[in-house]
Design a protein around this motif. Structure first.
Motif, PDB file in Angstrom:
ATOM      1  N   VAL A   1       0.862  -1.180   0.000  1.00 59.51           N
ATOM      2  CA  VAL A   1       0.000   0.000   0.000  1.00 59.51           C
ATOM      3  C   VAL A   1       0.898   1.230   0.000  1.00 59.51           C
ATOM      4  O   VAL A   1       1.834   1.322   0.809  1.00 59.51           O
ATOM      5  CB  VAL A   1      -0.935   0.048   1.229  1.00 59.51           C
ATOM      6  N   VAL A   2       0.640   2.158  -0.918  1.00 54.06           N
ATOM      7  CA  VAL A   2       1.362   3.427  -0.969  1.00 54.06           C
ATOM      8  C   VAL A   2       0.347   4.551  -0.810  1.00 54.06           C
ATOM      9  O   VAL A   2      -0.608   4.652  -1.592  1.00 54.06           O
ATOM     10  CB  VAL A   2       2.132   3.599  -2.289  1.00 54.06           C
ATOM     11  N   LEU A   3       0.546   5.376   0.214  1.00 59.69           N
ATOM     12  CA  LEU A   3      -0.347   6.509   0.479  1.00 59.69           C
ATOM     13  C   LEU A   3       0.324   7.818   0.105  1.00 59.69           C
ATOM     14  O   LEU A   3       1.475   8.068   0.465  1.00 59.69           O
ATOM     15  CB  LEU A   3      -0.728   6.584   1.960  1.00 59.69           C
ATOM     16  N   ASP A   4      -0.424   8.652  -0.576  1.00 60.45           N
ATOM     17  CA  ASP A   4      -0.080  10.062  -0.757  1.00 60.45           C
ATOM     18  C   ASP A   4      -1.072  10.827   0.103  1.00 60.45           C
ATOM     19  O   ASP A   4      -2.196  11.091  -0.320  1.00 60.45           O
ATOM     20  CB  ASP A   4      -0.214  10.454  -2.234  1.00 60.45           C
ATOM     21  N   GLY A   5      -0.693  11.113   1.333  1.00 59.33           N
ATOM     22  CA  GLY A   5      -1.673  11.603   2.298  1.00 59.33           C
ATOM     23  C   GLY A   5      -2.677  10.499   2.571  1.00 59.33           C
ATOM     24  O   GLY A   5      -2.300   9.378   2.919  1.00 59.33           O
ATOM     25  N   ARG A   6      -3.969  10.781   2.367  1.00 57.57           N
ATOM     26  CA  ARG A   6      -4.999   9.753   2.557  1.00 57.57           C
ATOM     27  C   ARG A   6      -5.395   9.080   1.253  1.00 57.57           C
ATOM     28  O   ARG A   6      -6.316   8.273   1.224  1.00 57.57           O
ATOM     29  CB  ARG A   6      -6.239  10.367   3.220  1.00 57.57           C
TER      30      ARG A   6
ATOM     31  N   ASP B   1      -2.993  -4.470   5.695  1.00 59.98           N
ATOM     32  CA  ASP B   1      -2.008  -3.469   5.276  1.00 59.98           C
ATOM     33  C   ASP B   1      -2.602  -2.062   5.293  1.00 59.98           C
ATOM     34  O   ASP B   1      -1.890  -1.083   5.531  1.00 59.98           O
ATOM     35  CB  ASP B   1      -1.481  -3.800   3.874  1.00 59.98           C
ATOM     36  N   ARG B   2      -3.888  -1.954   5.050  1.00 59.25           N
ATOM     37  CA  ARG B   2      -4.505  -0.622   5.117  1.00 59.25           C
ATOM     38  C   ARG B   2      -4.462  -0.069   6.537  1.00 59.25           C
ATOM     39  O   ARG B   2      -4.244   1.133   6.741  1.00 59.25           O
ATOM     40  CB  ARG B   2      -5.938  -0.666   4.591  1.00 59.25           C
ATOM     41  N   ASP B   3      -4.670  -0.921   7.536  1.00 54.88           N
ATOM     42  CA  ASP B   3      -4.591  -0.425   8.906  1.00 54.88           C
ATOM     43  C   ASP B   3      -3.152  -0.152   9.326  1.00 54.88           C
ATOM     44  O   ASP B   3      -2.885   0.797  10.066  1.00 54.88           O
ATOM     45  CB  ASP B   3      -5.282  -1.386   9.867  1.00 54.88           C
ATOM     46  N   PHE B   4      -2.208  -0.960   8.848  1.00 56.07           N
ATOM     47  CA  PHE B   4      -0.809  -0.605   9.079  1.00 56.07           C
ATOM     48  C   PHE B   4      -0.511   0.758   8.449  1.00 56.07           C
ATOM     49  O   PHE B   4       0.226   1.576   9.017  1.00 56.07           O
ATOM     50  CB  PHE B   4       0.125  -1.658   8.490  1.00 56.07           C
ATOM     51  N   ALA B   5      -1.099   1.017   7.283  1.00 53.76           N
ATOM     52  CA  ALA B   5      -0.904   2.312   6.626  1.00 53.76           C
ATOM     53  C   ALA B   5      -1.545   3.439   7.433  1.00 53.76           C
ATOM     54  O   ALA B   5      -0.997   4.551   7.500  1.00 53.76           O
ATOM     55  CB  ALA B   5      -1.473   2.282   5.212  1.00 53.76           C
TER      56      ALA B   5
ATOM     57  N   GLY C   1      10.773  -8.903   6.014  1.00 57.22           N
ATOM     58  CA  GLY C   1      10.423  -7.882   5.035  1.00 57.22           C
ATOM     59  C   GLY C   1       9.104  -7.183   5.266  1.00 57.22           C
ATOM     60  O   GLY C   1       8.395  -6.842   4.316  1.00 57.22           O
ATOM     61  N   GLN C   2       8.750  -6.952   6.529  1.00 56.07           N
ATOM     62  CA  GLN C   2       7.521  -6.205   6.856  1.00 56.07           C
ATOM     63  C   GLN C   2       7.918  -4.762   7.186  1.00 56.07           C
ATOM     64  O   GLN C   2       8.803  -4.544   8.019  1.00 56.07           O
ATOM     65  CB  GLN C   2       6.805  -6.818   8.061  1.00 56.07           C
ATOM     66  N   TYR C   3       7.245  -3.800   6.563  1.00 57.14           N
ATOM     67  CA  TYR C   3       7.636  -2.392   6.755  1.00 57.14           C
ATOM     68  C   TYR C   3       6.435  -1.454   6.779  1.00 57.14           C
ATOM     69  O   TYR C   3       5.457  -1.647   6.041  1.00 57.14           O
ATOM     70  CB  TYR C   3       8.556  -1.926   5.616  1.00 57.14           C
ATOM     71  N   ILE C   4       6.550  -0.439   7.632  1.00 55.64           N
ATOM     72  CA  ILE C   4       5.725   0.766   7.543  1.00 55.64           C
ATOM     73  C   ILE C   4       6.708   1.918   7.424  1.00 55.64           C
ATOM     74  O   ILE C   4       7.410   2.247   8.387  1.00 55.64           O
ATOM     75  CB  ILE C   4       4.831   0.980   8.776  1.00 55.64           C
TER      76      ILE C   4
END
Length: 384
Positions: A103-108, A279-283, A341-344
């Motif tokens: 998941v890649v966020l640009d803001g929300r 992944d969305r909640d990690f984001a 390989g888990q990242y935030i």
């Protein structure tokens, strides 16, 4: 040039499933729970895998009634970067590290989101990304006055650790991984995890740790420190760790799904690992830190704690804050990182959050991951 295309799945070799807990690849994605159903998680892959901390050894943390909305806004991103003298593509990095959630966020705005043998409702194993949640809980408890100071000795709150290697060691030194206990992460963590699997109370293991060197004198990554900190949160707040996380972080930060948090046979949350979340909640957690602790118009995490925990905590390791890994080079970026390989990843300068979940990854891939994430963040900012 290959592109990140949000309309398609990751290209490259299929991600292999693993049916046993091994050092080569601990992380098995867990499929979604129905949001209100307290039933065990089943694996996303067709082959079943054992629970990390034993059957039924987990608590459920419930989501917000008003989740932070993440708007889908797919964007094509051409990303290359140079690492160890080679020009590489981000797509190739994802394939090589067996990524099955991104998941890649640009803001929300979700500008890229892809899954392999998984989907947006899959709960992925956090591994040591959980340490950054534990740090957040410490920061909130400190702000509330439940913890007087992070320079207090842990034995002020956990007197059962008197006489152990933790006797007199400050909370700060646990947070910056400088507790001084004799510990080797490579060999001791598997033993710790096996003990939890077999139903042994981890707290008793913590009380058996011995002093190996002077606390505060060097960096030694130690998962037992994070377990002790999670137990300290429970003792200082008078509330089970998972319930405090639910009340103070998960719900107010606007998380959308139930998360599973593993615990030992004594009911103590592990704290160093084992959040099963989307992944969305990690984001959303990354977004909380991107916004200096704010979500839904309220200050969830004290701004001072966000800044303190994501800046260098000691001269002996400028690349580590208080349970956060730091990018360095004056860029101000930082990330939660977990085994396999888990990242935030959070880039305040570019307003970008990146979450990556994998079945397994090469050892010590964190340096390349940082380089790759910086390239993605720069491209997101450039194409904004």
């Amino acid at each position: 040039m290959r592109r990140i295309d949000t309309a398609h799945r990751l290209r490259g070799p299929a991600v292999a499933t693993i049916a046993a807990l091994t050092l080569a690849g601990w992380a098995v994605p867990a499929r979604a729970l129905p949001r209100a159903a307290p039933t065990p998680l089943a694996p996303a892959a067709p082959v079943s895998a054992p629970d990390v901390a034993g059957a039924g050894s987990f608590d459920l943390v419930r989501p917000s009634a008003h989740p932070v909305e993440l708007r889908s806004a797919p964007r094509r991103l051409s990303v290359t970067y140079t690492y160890e003298g080679d020009e590489r593509t981000f797509d190739d990095f994802l394939a090589r590290t067996k990524t099955n959630g991104l998941v890649v966020l640009d803001g929300r705005r979700i500008v890229a989101e892809r899954y392999v043998k998984a989907d947006r409702d899959t709960r992925f194993q956090s591994w040591s990304m959980a340490k950054s949640f534990t740090s957040t809980a410490i920061g909130i408890a400190l702000h509330e006055g439940r913890i007087r100071s992070i320079d207090d000795p842990v034995t002020r709150y956990l007197p059962e650790l008197r006489g152990s290697g933790y006797d007199g060691v400050s909370i700060r030194n646990l947070l910056r991984m400088s507790s001084g206990i004799a510990w080797d992460e490579r060999s001791d963590v598997p033993k710790l995890q096996m003990a939890a699997n077999r139903g042994r109370p981890v707290g008793k293991l913590a009380a058996r740790q011995v002093r190996g060197w002077e606390p505060g004198s060097r960096f030694e990554y130690t998962s037992m420190n994070s377990f002790v900190l999670a137990k300290l949160v429970s003792r200082a707040t008078g509330m089970p760790y998972h319930r405090y996380v639910e009340k103070k972080i998960w719900k107010p930060a606007g998380m959308a799904s139930t998360v599973r948090v593993d615990k030992d046979s004594n009911g103590d949350s592990l704290g160093y690992c084992c959040y099963y979340a989307t992944d969305r909640d990690f984001a959303r957690f990354g977004l909380l830190y991107l916004r200096e602790g704010k979500a839904g118009g309220r200050q969830v995490v004290p701004r001072s704690w966000v800044r303190t925990s994501t800046t260098p905590s000691a001269s002996f390791n400028p690349g580590y804050g208080l349970h956060w890994w730091l990018g360095g080079d004056g860029r101000g970026d930082f990330m939660a990182a977990g085994f396999g390989g888990q990242y935030i990843y959070v880039s305040p300068r570019q307003g970008v959050v990146i979450v990556k979940s994998s079945l397994s990854a090469p050892a010590n891939d964190r340096r390349e991951a940082l380089t790759a994430f910086r390239a993605v963040a720069a491209e997101v900012a450039r194409t904004r």
